[in-house]
Design a protein around this motif. Structure first.
Motif, PDB file in Angstrom:
ATOM      1  N   ARG A  59       0.551  -8.970   4.566  1.00 24.61           N
ATOM      2  CA  ARG A  59      -0.837  -8.840   5.020  1.00 24.61           C
ATOM      3  C   ARG A  59      -1.629 -10.148   4.907  1.00 24.61           C
ATOM      4  N   LEU A  60      -1.242 -10.999   3.982  1.00 21.74           N
ATOM      5  CA  LEU A  60      -2.021 -12.220   3.772  1.00 21.74           C
ATOM      6  C   LEU A  60      -1.376 -13.474   4.342  1.00 21.74           C
ATOM      7  N   ALA A  61      -0.047 -13.478   4.491  1.00 13.50           N
ATOM      8  CA  ALA A  61       0.618 -14.758   4.688  1.00 13.50           C
ATOM      9  C   ALA A  61       1.515 -14.881   5.911  1.00 13.50           C
ATOM     10  N   TRP A  62       2.061 -13.766   6.456  1.00 10.95           N
ATOM     11  CA  TRP A  62       2.937 -13.920   7.614  1.00 10.95           C
ATOM     12  C   TRP A  62       2.863 -12.720   8.564  1.00 10.95           C
ATOM     13  N   GLY A  63       1.829 -11.899   8.414  1.00  9.15           N
ATOM     14  CA  GLY A  63       1.736 -10.691   9.215  1.00  9.15           C
ATOM     15  C   GLY A  63       1.054 -10.896  10.551  1.00  9.15           C
TER      16      GLY A  63
END
Length: 568
Positions: free
Chosen positions: A191-195
């Protein structure tokens, strides 16, 4: 039956199965890369133009179109691909296990327990190129990451509960970003880094107008230099891109090609012809029904086969009669001869049970014969029992309903009449309503779609596949399914840091939701990718994040001499 071990991986396209053109083996001798040329691509969504350029719109296709220039904190590590001797095929649309990850904008990251947070250390010297009328060349900073997250979080289109676990995000210094958590969430990295919703957009682009393609600008390997709705996206090499590719022990500056062009063609036959005549260098989505002819007419093509990362189903609105009755929903599943669909429509190349969990998700997926009887029954053709259940539910003479589908999907257009014919045999009459994609998507996201909704949806990853589709109030819940007990178990799964325990919860929830039949569960087909042999440093990889192919294209080069010798 799915093949096991090495044979199954070959069939799924984990290795580049080059039918008619030899096998692209892992650890092959390194060729020296070439610079220049244009890579023409028929992507896995070649029928669809870009739907938005602004992350604030929370559009599912954004990474696919902007991932060439907008980067994220984490990306898939292509050095661990099967083609390079690793174990990751990079064909799943949005699943990066920890072992498949590497830093992109982040050099490193650490999950901290007290206070519960994740600390990202950014790479130094990553630059935004100059964009006339928008911004001067400058370095990426932690403030860009903070700005992007807060802007995404403020969108009225954001997915309910998506960022609820985050308390705040702060720039500790120029190159350090800290996300403070209210509670643990098993999807924090996704959710924060590669979504789908974690790209980094500079404030200057937002100020200039982030949904105008002429204004977009990021730190990625390419820059968007032209866009023609319904025709093409053109991306040109970013001359100050930071990353390199290791080949034969030597580091090479990337991207290798000067341009990448997405071709948008709504007709399947026309796109297949474009590949056959080398109007495109590669085509990422070819139906199993059309692959044999292409193999004959273009024998030099290299091929990779994979199980689709899109599940097929008819969502049944559980807030609407008669689909509020589980007996009716189960009856419609029993009325469809799914094995016959595999044989007739997919020429035997599909899996009966492969959604909402993907069979390649080891530990999360239970094969059909391991599921409870009530779940297995959803794949058994039994029109007699279907009629009995309909009668018990108060519909002895059947009923009628409308089913919408997207005319943009050649497969669904051909599949829909099969479903109508099967359901008619148990007294259920279906009125088909084909729709253009924009109207089709809008109807579902605004909950104005028909009682029946034939669609394909991303497997995504093991937790999201269930949450987005069946958790109460979610945007991508076309059945409008709602069960407080299911929601509570999903919440428990997200709070569970122990992956083995989380796997157990998700396996149980999958069996439960299939038996509840909010969907008519349909087979998941295999599909092919194919490319000409002058396309180098490629083996059928599709995504290194969430529907994000840009870093893959940046590492491809074109063997210009080979292309010329082959008459192109």
């Amino acid at each position: 039956m799915r093949m096991r071990g090495l044979g199954r991986r070959l069939a799924a396209g984990v290795l580049a199965l080059a039918l008619g053109g030899g096998v692209a083996m892992a650890q092959a001798p390194a060729e020296k890369p070439q610079y220049g040329g244009t890579l023409e691509v028929g992507t896995m969504f070649y029928t669809l133009s870009a739907l938005s350029w602004d992350p604030h719109d929370w559009n599912w296709k954004l990474n696919h179109d902007t991932g060439q220039f907008y980067e994220q904190l984490i990306v898939g590590d292509l050095d661990k691909s099967v083609r390079k001797g690793g174990k990751y095929p990079f064909t799943i649309d949005a699943f990066l296990p920890p072992g498949a990850q590497r830093g992109e904008l982040a050099e490193k990251w650490e999950l901290v327990q007290n206070p519960l947070s994740v600390v990202f250390t950014l790479r130094k010297g990553v630059m935004f190129p100059a964009k006339q009328g928008v911004m001067a060349e400058r370095e990426l900073t932690a403030e860009d990451v903070v700005f992007s997250f807060n802007r995404l979080r403020s969108s009225p289109k954001n997915i309910s509960t998506y960022y609820d676990f985050v308390d705040r995000v702060e720039a500790r210094d120029k190159h350090t970003v800290v996300y403070y958590f209210k509670e643990y969430n098993a999807e924090w990295d996704y959710r924060l880094a590669w979504g789908f919703y974690s790209v980094v957009t500079p404030k200057e682009v937002v100020d200039a107008g982030a949904n105008n393609w002429r204004n977009v600008n990021g730190t990625g390997p390419f820059m968007l230099t032209d866009f023609v709705q319904g025709n093409s996206n053109t991306y040109t090499k970013n001359p100050i891109y930071w990353d390199k590719e290791m080949i034969g022990g030597q580091a090479y500056k990337i991207p290798f090609v000067d341009k990448v062009i997405y071709r948008t063609i709504k007709d399947e036959a026309t796109m297949n012809a474009a590949l056959r005549t080398a109007k495109v260098d590669m085509l990422e989505s070819i139906s199993v029904r059309h692959a044999p002819e292409l193999k004959k007419s273009a024998p030099h093509l290299k091929w990779a086969k994979r199980l689709s990362v899109l599940g097929s189903f008819v969502a049944l609105r559980t807030d609407t009669k008669p689909f509020d009755d589980v007996r009716v929903r189960r009856a419609l599943n029993m009325a469809i001869n799914k094995k016959e669909i595999i044989a007739a429509h997919y020429v035997g190349e599909a899996e009966l049970h492969a959604y909402p969990m993907h069979p390649d998700w080891s530990g999360y997926f239970d094969p059909l014969d391991k599921l409870p009887p009530a779940t297995q029954e959803m794949y058994v053709y039994d029109p007699k029992k279907a009629k009995k259940l309909l009668a018990e539910a108060g519909y002895p003479n059947g009923f009628s309903f409308k089913m919408q589908y997207c005319s943009c999907s050649p497969d669904d257009t051909e599949l829909a009449p099969y479903l109508v014919a099967y359901l008619e045999q148990v007294g259920v009459k279906v009125e088909l309503q084909p729709m253009e994609y924009a109207a089709f998507l809008s109807a579902m996201t605004t909950k104005k779609h028909a009682a029946g909704y034939l669609m394909r949806s991303s497997h995504t990853n093991p937790t999201t596949s269930l949450r987005k589709s069946f958790y109460s109030g979610q945007t991508w819940n076309p059945a409008l399914y709602s069960d407080p007990k299911f929601d509570a178990r999903m919440d428990e799964a997200y709070r569970t840091a122990d992956e083995e325990k989380r796997m157990e919860i998700l396996r149980e929830l999958t069996a439960e939701i299939v038996a509840q039949a909010p969907y008519i569960w349909l087979p998941t087909p295999y599909t092919y990718a194919a490319w000409w042999p002058w396309v180098k440093n490629y083996g059928g990889e599709l995504n290194v994040g969430s529907l994000r192919p840009g870093p893959i294209y940046a590492r491809i080069w074109i063997d210009q001499e080979m292309k010329k010798k082959m008459g192109y």
